[in-house]
Design an enzyme around this catalytic site. Sequence first.
Site, PDB file in Angstrom:
ATOM      1  N   GLY A 264       0.822  -1.195   0.000  1.00 19.07           N
ATOM      2  CA  GLY A 264       0.000   0.000   0.000  1.00 19.07           C
ATOM      3  C   GLY A 264       0.860   1.251   0.000  1.00 19.07           C
ATOM      4  O   GLY A 264       2.084   1.180   0.097  1.00 19.07           O
TER       5      GLY A 264
ATOM      6  N   CYS B 215       5.726  -5.635   1.365  1.00 23.02           N
ATOM      7  CA  CYS B 215       5.962  -4.200   1.219  1.00 23.02           C
ATOM      8  C   CYS B 215       5.415  -3.413   2.420  1.00 23.02           C
ATOM      9  O   CYS B 215       5.946  -3.513   3.512  1.00 23.02           O
ATOM     10  CB  CYS B 215       5.418  -3.709  -0.115  1.00 23.02           C
ATOM     11  SG  CYS B 215       6.193  -2.159  -0.650  1.00 23.02           S
TER      12      CYS B 215
ATOM     13  N   HIS C  43       8.466  -7.101  -3.920  1.00 19.94           N
ATOM     14  CA  HIS C  43       7.214  -7.615  -4.484  1.00 19.94           C
ATOM     15  C   HIS C  43       7.445  -8.966  -5.164  1.00 19.94           C
ATOM     16  O   HIS C  43       7.759  -9.035  -6.353  1.00 19.94           O
ATOM     17  CB  HIS C  43       6.635  -6.612  -5.485  1.00 19.94           C
ATOM     18  CG  HIS C  43       5.973  -5.447  -4.826  1.00 19.94           C
ATOM     19  ND1 HIS C  43       4.613  -5.404  -4.577  1.00 19.94           N
ATOM     20  CD2 HIS C  43       6.481  -4.304  -4.332  1.00 19.94           C
ATOM     21  CE1 HIS C  43       4.316  -4.272  -3.962  1.00 19.94           C
ATOM     22  NE2 HIS C  43       5.436  -3.585  -3.805  1.00 19.94           N
TER      23      HIS C  43
ATOM     24  N   GLU D 244       5.344 -11.065  -6.106  1.00 18.75           N
ATOM     25  CA  GLU D 244       4.326 -11.367  -7.120  1.00 18.75           C
ATOM     26  C   GLU D 244       4.679 -10.805  -8.482  1.00 18.75           C
ATOM     27  O   GLU D 244       3.966 -11.045  -9.463  1.00 18.75           O
ATOM     28  CB  GLU D 244       2.968 -10.810  -6.672  1.00 18.75           C
ATOM     29  CG  GLU D 244       2.734  -9.336  -6.950  1.00 18.75           C
ATOM     30  CD  GLU D 244       3.502  -8.395  -6.030  1.00 18.75           C
ATOM     31  OE1 GLU D 244       3.476  -7.171  -6.283  1.00 18.75           O
ATOM     32  OE2 GLU D 244       4.118  -8.864  -5.059  1.00 18.75           O
TER      33      GLU D 244
END
Length: 382
Positions: free
Chosen positions: A240, A268, A352, A354
């Site tokens: 976020g 994160c 990250h 992903e």
Amino acid sequence: MSKPARIAFADGTILRGRSVGAEGTAGGEAVFNTGMTGYQEVLTDPSYRGQIVTMTYPEIGNYGINAADMESDRAQVAGFVMRHCCERPSNFRSQESLSDFLRRSHIVAIDDVDTRAITRKLRVAGVMNALISTEDSTDQELLAQVRAVPSMAGLDLASGAGTRVAYRWQEAADPAGFMPPLAVPAWAQTPHVVAIDFGIKRNILRLLAASGLRVTVVPGTASAAEVLALEPDGIFISNGPGDPAAVAAGIGTVTSLVAGDLPIFGICLGHQIMSLAYGAATYKLKFGHRGANHPVKRIRDGAVEIASHNHGFAVDPATLPGSVRMSHINLNDQTCAGMEHVSKPQFSVQYHPEAGPGPADPLYLFQQFAAAIAQRLATASR
């Protein structure tokens, strides 16, 4: 004929270029991203809220925009800066041009400026506020507006960046077919994961689903009692925007959750919030880490992974309690890139895994989370 645009920085610098997005004026924290591709994912990543993003690669927009690569339901950046915006994309997946998408999304954007000079400025002086405008104000008026833009430090952007109502994630794991398959446990019954949404990226949800997990997404304002009432087998804390230390309600929720023994995985901002819940401290980086090829070392075995990064704050590892240890280190500047609890199935990373965009080296972390859930369920069934 394109309308002229200007970008003004808090240090008094003003650059002139071409408007390639919506008309108007937009302010935010000026940052840079070193990715050669992935501009659509950058634009739609909620972690970039409140920021004007400069792409260091000179040609942006070459392959256009398509619905499958959206990381949220809309563009999220405050503004966008390029050396050159391609107006005529060429790619079999393209559905519209980047400039058309920026205009439709009401994102003020500028090209035909020296992005190398902007990047050098931010690396030397650190991130600073900036403002992009297509309006007919004077340079002095523009600089006065820049000075009125709030600092990112102390700003809670995360509490309102995600969903406002809980929902079940239903999308197929990998609609574009680009990700390698994940090895997942053979579940007797699909485990339930609750994802706390501070601005979650869709590819995170896809990979949780690809790990064989049933995912319910809840707002970042959800309390620990509300999360636990859903009877999760594991908890995910999302990425976020903004200053993690300002997300007081989220920190309170996660403080209660880490006191339990459920498997917890954070990415994160989720990593930063978990550290604050453990009692550690975070701090603002000079210019942050934003790009798709940052090297990270896994401390337990020395393996190096290349990973996508997008953050302006970091965890101070010296403030971690004895029950939590650093698990990964950023090889560019030796900052904390991950941590893990020494006795509970709780872990997090600053980067990250992903991708979206980025390499697939860290996808094992999703398997690690699924394995932790499987182990806990197996132990509970004995």
